[in-house]
Design a protein around this motif. Structure first.
Motif, short mmCIF file in Angstrom:
data_model
loop_
_atom_site.label_atom_id
_atom_site.label_comp_id
_atom_site.label_asym_id
_atom_site.label_seq_id
_atom_site.Cartn_x
_atom_site.Cartn_y
_atom_site.Cartn_z
N LYS A 42 32.58 44.54 19.25
CA LYS A 42 31.66 44.18 20.35
C LYS A 42 31.33 42.69 20.32
O LYS A 42 31.37 42.02 21.36
CB LYS A 42 30.38 45.02 20.21
CG LYS A 42 29.31 44.70 21.21
CD LYS A 42 29.63 45.26 22.57
CE LYS A 42 28.43 45.13 23.50
NZ LYS A 42 28.60 44.13 24.52
N LEU A 43 31.02 42.16 19.15
CA LEU A 43 30.70 40.74 19.04
C LEU A 43 31.90 39.86 19.39
O LEU A 43 31.75 38.84 20.06
CB LEU A 43 30.20 40.41 17.63
CG LEU A 43 28.80 40.90 17.27
CD1 LEU A 43 28.52 40.66 15.80
CD2 LEU A 43 27.75 40.22 18.14
N ALA A 44 33.08 40.26 18.94
CA ALA A 44 34.29 39.49 19.25
C ALA A 44 34.55 39.46 20.75
O ALA A 44 34.92 38.43 21.31
CB ALA A 44 35.49 40.07 18.51
N GLN A 45 34.34 40.59 21.40
CA GLN A 45 34.52 40.64 22.86
C GLN A 45 33.46 39.81 23.57
O GLN A 45 33.78 39.08 24.52
CB GLN A 45 34.49 42.09 23.34
CG GLN A 45 35.72 42.87 22.90
CD GLN A 45 35.59 44.37 23.10
OE1 GLN A 45 34.56 44.85 23.56
NE2 GLN A 45 36.63 45.09 22.74
N ASP A 46 32.22 39.88 23.11
CA ASP A 46 31.15 39.08 23.70
C ASP A 46 31.42 37.58 23.53
O ASP A 46 31.08 36.78 24.39
CB ASP A 46 29.79 39.42 23.07
CG ASP A 46 29.30 40.81 23.46
OD1 ASP A 46 29.87 41.42 24.39
OD2 ASP A 46 28.34 41.29 22.82
N ALA A 47 32.05 37.23 22.40
CA ALA A 47 32.37 35.83 22.12
C ALA A 47 33.60 35.35 22.90
O ALA A 47 33.90 34.16 22.90
CB ALA A 47 32.64 35.66 20.62
N ARG A 48 34.28 36.28 23.55
CA ARG A 48 35.53 35.99 24.26
C ARG A 48 36.57 35.42 23.30
O ARG A 48 37.29 34.47 23.61
CB ARG A 48 35.28 35.07 25.45
CG ARG A 48 34.32 35.67 26.47
CD ARG A 48 34.21 34.84 27.71
NE ARG A 48 35.50 34.41 28.19
CZ ARG A 48 36.15 34.89 29.26
NH1 ARG A 48 35.60 35.82 29.95
NH2 ARG A 48 37.32 34.43 29.62
N ILE A 98 42.81 37.30 13.27
CA ILE A 98 42.74 38.48 12.42
C ILE A 98 42.59 39.72 13.27
O ILE A 98 42.20 39.65 14.44
CB ILE A 98 41.57 38.38 11.41
CG1 ILE A 98 40.23 38.20 12.14
CG2 ILE A 98 41.80 37.27 10.41
CD1 ILE A 98 39.02 38.20 11.23
N ARG A 99 42.86 40.86 12.66
CA ARG A 99 42.68 42.15 13.34
C ARG A 99 41.25 42.64 13.13
O ARG A 99 40.53 42.13 12.28
CB ARG A 99 43.67 43.17 12.79
CG ARG A 99 45.11 42.80 13.10
CD ARG A 99 46.05 43.79 12.48
NE ARG A 99 47.42 43.34 12.66
CZ ARG A 99 48.40 44.10 13.13
NH1 ARG A 99 48.16 45.36 13.44
NH2 ARG A 99 49.61 43.63 13.27
N TYR A 100 40.87 43.65 13.91
CA TYR A 100 39.51 44.16 13.85
C TYR A 100 39.11 44.63 12.45
O TYR A 100 38.02 44.33 11.97
CB TYR A 100 39.31 45.32 14.83
CG TYR A 100 39.22 44.91 16.29
CD1 TYR A 100 38.49 43.80 16.68
CD2 TYR A 100 39.84 45.67 17.27
CE1 TYR A 100 38.39 43.45 18.02
CE2 TYR A 100 39.75 45.33 18.61
CZ TYR A 100 39.02 44.23 18.98
OH TYR A 100 38.92 43.88 20.30
N GLU A 101 39.99 45.37 11.78
CA GLU A 101 39.65 45.91 10.45
C GLU A 101 39.37 44.80 9.46
O GLU A 101 38.40 44.84 8.71
CB GLU A 101 40.78 46.81 9.92
CG GLU A 101 40.92 48.11 10.66
CD GLU A 101 41.76 48.00 11.94
OE1 GLU A 101 42.42 46.96 12.14
OE2 GLU A 101 41.72 48.95 12.73
N CYS A 121 30.32 46.80 10.45
CA CYS A 121 31.18 47.91 10.83
C CYS A 121 32.17 47.42 11.90
O CYS A 121 31.96 46.41 12.57
CB CYS A 121 30.37 49.10 11.32
SG CYS A 121 29.59 48.87 12.92
N LYS A 122 33.26 48.15 12.02
CA LYS A 122 34.33 47.76 12.94
C LYS A 122 33.83 47.70 14.39
O LYS A 122 34.16 46.77 15.12
CB LYS A 122 35.49 48.75 12.82
CG LYS A 122 36.67 48.42 13.69
CD LYS A 122 37.80 49.43 13.47
CE LYS A 122 38.86 49.28 14.52
NZ LYS A 122 39.90 50.31 14.38
N HIS A 123 33.02 48.67 14.78
CA HIS A 123 32.52 48.72 16.15
C HIS A 123 31.67 47.48 16.48
O HIS A 123 31.82 46.88 17.55
CB HIS A 123 31.70 49.99 16.38
CG HIS A 123 31.15 50.10 17.75
ND1 HIS A 123 31.91 50.44 18.85
CD2 HIS A 123 29.90 49.89 18.23
CE1 HIS A 123 31.15 50.42 19.93
NE2 HIS A 123 29.93 50.10 19.58
#
Length: 60
Positions: free
Chosen positions: A29-35, A11-14, A23-25
């Motif tokens: 951040k969580l998605a990046q932390d989760a790799r 899925i996309r961020y939105e 919130c999107k931010h």
């Protein structure tokens, strides 16, 4: 062995921010932390399976 990809696994961020009620931010951040982030040219997708496994690590 062929791996079957389920519909809406990426899925996309939105969409992710709406799906997980944040919130999107924060979702980014969580998605990046989760790799769990995949970047293809200018398209960024999040693997929901990886993201949800990461979210489970915060369970109280």
């Amino acid at each position: 062995m062929e791996r079957k990809v389920q519909k809406n696994e990426f899925i996309r961020y939105e969409e992710g921010a709406k799906r997980y009620s944040m919130c999107k931010h924060t979702f980014m951040k969580l998605a990046q932390d989760a790799r769990a982030v995949y970047k293809i040219n200018r398209l960024t997708l999040v693997n929901t399976k990886i993201f949800e496994e990461y979210l489970e690590s915060f369970r109280v």
